[in-house]
Design an enzyme around this catalytic site. Sequence first.
Site, PDB file in Angstrom:
ATOM      1  N   HIS A 204       0.855  -0.945  -0.014  1.00 56.15           N
ATOM      2  CA  HIS A 204       0.275   0.135   0.225  1.00 56.15           C
ATOM      3  C   HIS A 204       0.703   1.225   0.336  1.00 56.15           C
ATOM      4  O   HIS A 204       1.911   1.162   0.411  1.00 56.15           O
ATOM      5  CB  HIS A 204      -0.905  -0.040   1.488  1.00 56.15           C
ATOM      6  CG  HIS A 204      -0.286   0.069   2.614  1.00 56.15           C
ATOM      7  ND1 HIS A 204       0.434   1.086   3.096  1.00 56.15           N
ATOM      8  CD2 HIS A 204       0.138  -0.559   3.369  1.00 56.15           C
ATOM      9  CE1 HIS A 204       0.779   1.240   4.240  1.00 56.15           C
ATOM     10  NE2 HIS A 204       1.237  -0.727   4.790  1.00 56.15           N
ATOM     11  N   HIS A 350       0.058  -4.930   3.156  1.00 56.72           N
ATOM     12  CA  HIS A 350       1.270  -5.001   4.446  1.00 56.72           C
ATOM     13  C   HIS A 350       3.012  -5.122   3.844  1.00 56.72           C
ATOM     14  O   HIS A 350       3.051  -5.915   3.158  1.00 56.72           O
ATOM     15  CB  HIS A 350      -0.003  -4.941   5.288  1.00 56.72           C
ATOM     16  CG  HIS A 350      -0.728  -4.950   5.048  1.00 56.72           C
ATOM     17  ND1 HIS A 350      -1.897  -3.347   6.195  1.00 56.72           N
ATOM     18  CD2 HIS A 350      -1.781  -5.847   5.773  1.00 56.72           C
ATOM     19  CE1 HIS A 350      -2.743  -3.198   5.442  1.00 56.72           C
ATOM     20  NE2 HIS A 350      -3.335  -4.725   5.238  1.00 56.72           N
TER      21      HIS A 350
END
Length: 416
Positions: A204, A350
């Site tokens: 991200h 992540h």
Amino acid sequence: MARQVGDTLADIPIEAIYSSPLRRASETAEIVKTSLQESQGKTLPLEISQNLIEVDLPLWENLPRDEVMAKYPQQYECWKQRPQELKMADPRRENPQEFFPVLSLYEQAKRFWSLLLERHQRETVLVVAHNGINRCLLMSALGIDPRYYHSIQQSNCCINVVNFSGGWGSKAQLESLNLLAHQGKNFPEPRDPNSGLRLLLVRHGETQWNQEGRFQGQIDVPLNENGRHQAYQAAQFLQDVSLDAAISSPMLRPKETAEIILQEHSGVALELMEGLREISHGLWEGKLEAEIWDSYSELLNSWKVAPETVQMPEGENLQQVWDRSQVALEEIVRKHYDPSQYRTVMVVAHDAINKAILCHLFGLGAQNFWTFKQGNGSVSVIDYPQGLDAYPQLQAANITTHLGGGVFDSTAAGAL
């Protein structure tokens, strides 16, 4: 291509160049050296090292692949499926003895690193070699077993970045693998465009807590303005890729990143997968490192040097992250691999999850957590040529060139 490498590295303060003695590598090194010297205005030493010579396959030299497959079918099958077991005698010698080409190359790579790191602590050094020895250099540095020899891909004149924390035996980090932006390519083409599964693993974009170095874990922090810009840059980078599916962690920061990227891919729905959620840091969440140090200095130090031993207070340990990320990864591959067609799936998650996924490719455990760098907005490319029935191939890792930072990952180095 060699001049492109030299131009790309022009602003990097390289202290020395090492090359294989074989002409294809040494000529490349000379061209890059000339380009670097012109841009930096200083003389660079170029040393030829026998420890950078390519893998020795004496029975197969000068033979086309089809002829090798026809004349040596069992050896070729071993080479492709179990490269660490391949044995070969050298017919050029009077009394040829069998040896293991890949295992010998792996030991050769370790000798090179040992000598290099003894000479060049805290310096940037350029190494110009070949496909096979580059693979062994990367594997030996990162603690990857030789059986994964075919799982790390190397394109002609690609750029890899490896960081060492000390001398040989110290921990190493793969900052990036197989960068090709200087050639006008985003990443390597698939080996077989008619079959196989390609995963585009995206981290991200940046959050304000990334920028501050604040542990966020499972607190649902949104992207900041730079993070949204990084997602837009990733969208432009991937706009010409034909996506068949897109999967994201359900948390705000990867979900928003994925949604921005999918603006360039109308008709592709976004699936949310709970197993891709970030590690829970428990009582550390929302805190800066300095704040954590006050109450958990010993545990925080362990997190940096032996992360596999850490149980986050009221949170998770890395083995839990390893287990659920592996379940998620296998579920994705089983669902989307189709032997009758080639498919591309984007997975947005992540730092901790992406690192775990990359470690899974090479059978690495939680003790290797810091081995693979993952920058905000980065893209890694993983191919599954035969689904879960064969080793996957890491085609590229932590590509951040689309974010405007050059060869090195210049994204925020904040907490998870």
